[in-house]
Design an enzyme around this catalytic site. Structure first.
Site, PDB file in Angstrom:
ATOM      1  N   CYS A  48       0.919  -1.212  -0.114  1.00  0.00           N
ATOM      2  CA  CYS A  48      -0.121  -0.063  -0.077  1.00  0.00           C
ATOM      3  C   CYS A  48       1.037   1.350  -0.010  1.00  0.00           C
ATOM      4  CB  CYS A  48      -0.774  -0.089   1.034  1.00  0.00           C
ATOM      5  SG  CYS A  48      -2.014  -1.026   1.043  1.00  0.00           S
ATOM      6  N   ASP A 129     -23.168  11.420 -10.009  1.00  0.00           N
ATOM      7  CA  ASP A 129     -24.372  10.862  -9.644  1.00  0.00           C
ATOM      8  C   ASP A 129     -24.432  10.166  -8.262  1.00  0.00           C
ATOM      9  OD1 ASP A 129     -23.659   8.436 -10.383  1.00  0.00           O
ATOM     10  OD2 ASP A 129     -25.255   8.187 -12.017  1.00  0.00           O
TER      11      ASP A 129
END
Length: 213
Positions: A48, A129
């Site tokens: 990560c 949206d």
């Protein structure tokens, strides 16, 4: 095709959380932008850490596409800030994790992400949206491919606004496919650069291509 609990087309939960940029409400954070939420098993994990650096480096590419990035980990904001400092010389460009802030305290408000991010890495792409457009699940041992994530965003944005789909291995600039629901006459009007079909053994002409609009 998506993670249990949050399916493609579902609206993102409007959670509130502490981040390295202060408290946010997710829908307000997204605003009119597209958004990518990455989950990380923990801070300071080697895979990560390489991803955080890559995300910071690619921040201008995501900004160009009107995409906001946010990262989720089960550790505290203090840990996120320390994580960025550890890597800032060669990982976080200009030492900013602000481009991809870490989110914590999700156990109550977003249990799906909390349970899955313990051992796995998720990529969620949300449209303006606030609906989920894509989800990919990686094991913790496999780093995510950011070139692929950018390619997918380009495809999602193109196909959201034009009546096209992107074929296998498509890259920006390649020809695209005309969606099957569009009649030939309408397609000709819509795509002035021309529509061409690929010959199939069956003789059917349903594979219709056009230069990228």
């Amino acid at each position: 095709a998506a993670m249990p609990g949050l399916l493609l087309g579902d609206e993102a939960p409007n959670f509130e959380a502490e981040t390295t940029q202060g408290r946010i409400r997710f829908h307000d954070f997204l605003g009119d932008s597209w958004g990518i939420l990455f989950s990380h098993p923990r801070d300071f994990t080697p895979v990560c850490t390489t991803e955080l650096g890559r995300a910071a480096k690619l921040a201008p590419e995501f900004q160009k596409r009107n995409v906001k990035m946010i990262a989720l980990s089960i550790d505290s904001v203090q840990d996120h800030l320390s994580w960025c400092k550890v890597g800032k010389k060669h990982l976080c460009s200009q030492g900013k994790v602000a481009k991809s802030p870490g989110v914590t305290g999700m156990g109550r408000t977003f249990p799906l992400l909390y349970t899955h991010c313990l051992a796995k890495q998720l990529v969620f792409v949300f449209g303006p949206d606030k609906k989920l457009k894509l989800s990919i699940l990686y094991p913790a041992t496999t780093g995510r491919n950011f070139d692929e994530i950018l390619r997918v965003v380009d495809s999602l944005q193109l196909t959201a606004y034009k009546k096209v789909a992107t074929p296998v291995d498509w890259k920006p600039g390649d020809s695209v496919m005309v969606v099957p629901t569009l009649a030939d006459e309408e397609a000709k009007k819509l795509f002035p650069k021309g529509v061409f079909t690929k010959d199939l053994p069956s003789g059917k002409k349903y594979l219709r291509y056009t230069p990228q609009p």
